[in-house]
Scaffold this motif. Structure first.
Motif, PDB file in Angstrom:
ATOM      1  N   THR A 150      35.783  36.681  34.074  1.00 30.81           N
ATOM      2  CA  THR A 150      37.023  36.858  33.339  1.00 30.81           C
ATOM      3  C   THR A 150      38.148  36.401  34.257  1.00 30.81           C
ATOM      4  N   SER A 152      41.726  33.802  34.057  1.00 27.75           N
ATOM      5  CA  SER A 152      42.566  32.926  33.240  1.00 27.75           C
ATOM      6  C   SER A 152      42.924  31.682  34.038  1.00 27.75           C
ATOM      7  N   GLN A 153      43.333  30.658  33.338  1.00 29.85           N
ATOM      8  CA  GLN A 153      43.689  29.402  33.972  1.00 29.85           C
ATOM      9  C   GLN A 153      44.884  29.535  34.915  1.00 29.85           C
ATOM     10  N   GLN A 155      45.584  32.320  36.799  1.00 29.67           N
ATOM     11  CA  GLN A 155      45.312  33.204  37.931  1.00 29.67           C
ATOM     12  C   GLN A 155      45.049  32.379  39.187  1.00 29.67           C
ATOM     13  N   LYS A 166      43.239  26.784  37.173  1.00 29.25           N
ATOM     14  CA  LYS A 166      43.120  25.566  36.356  1.00 29.25           C
ATOM     15  C   LYS A 166      43.339  24.295  37.170  1.00 29.25           C
TER      16      LYS A 166
END
Length: 174
Positions: A150, A152-153, A155, A166
């Protein structure tokens, strides 16, 4: 002088230079077995291809601890060592073929395309993969795309680069 598993080929057309296990992957495996971790005293693979070869040999020789310790540290706690051990034990490996090595995709990333051959009742089959690797503090690690994370792009990246996920490893874990 047993041949290193990473130098075994399923066909004469794919043969590589024969190298003894003791002169190839064993020093990497032994260092992790002794230390139970990859620390500053552990031999470092000089390329993603070298690390991939040691990981293939670890699967053949059923060294699941080595597989875990050479996966990016943020993913290590999420790996199922029993599944790794089971897969390694149940697979009758036949050889390795390196198709390509891209040593510099970005500042700290590389990829290795390979085929790991194994025996089945129908004959020899191949596991074909394009693996991604990241260099963290002068050490190469495998980026495991099968690990559910888990993140996110936006983070910070799981490799600790300080960049956003990302813009760093995110492009190699899709």
């Amino acid at each position: 002088m047993p041949l290193c598993p990473c130098r075994v080929s399923p066909s004469l057309s794919l043969l590589t230079t024969p190298i003894a296990y003791s002169d190839c992957c064993q020093p990497y495996h032994d260092a992790v077995d002794v230390n139970h971790s990859a620390d500053s005293n552990t031999p470092k693979a000089d390329s993603a291809e070298r690390l991939m070869r040691t990981r293939y040999s670890a699967f053949v020789l059923q060294k699941a601890g080595y597989i875990v310790k050479t996966t990016v540290p943020a993913q290590q706690p999420l790996l199922d060592i029993k599944d790794i051990e089971s897969w390694a034990q149940e697979t009758n490996w036949a050889g390795l073929e390196i198709l390509s090595h891209t040593p510099k995709l970005a500042k700290r990333h590389a990829q290795v395309e390979f085929k790991a051959y194994y025996h089945t009742a129908e004959g020899i089959k191949a596991h074909h993969e394009l693996s991604s690797f990241v260099k963290i503090a002068e050490r190469w690690y495998f980026l495991d795309p099968t690990v559910a994370m888990t993140i996110s792009q936006k983070q910070p990246c799981l490799c600790g680069s300080g960049e956003k996920f990302k813009r760093c490893c995110g492009g190699y874990l899709s």
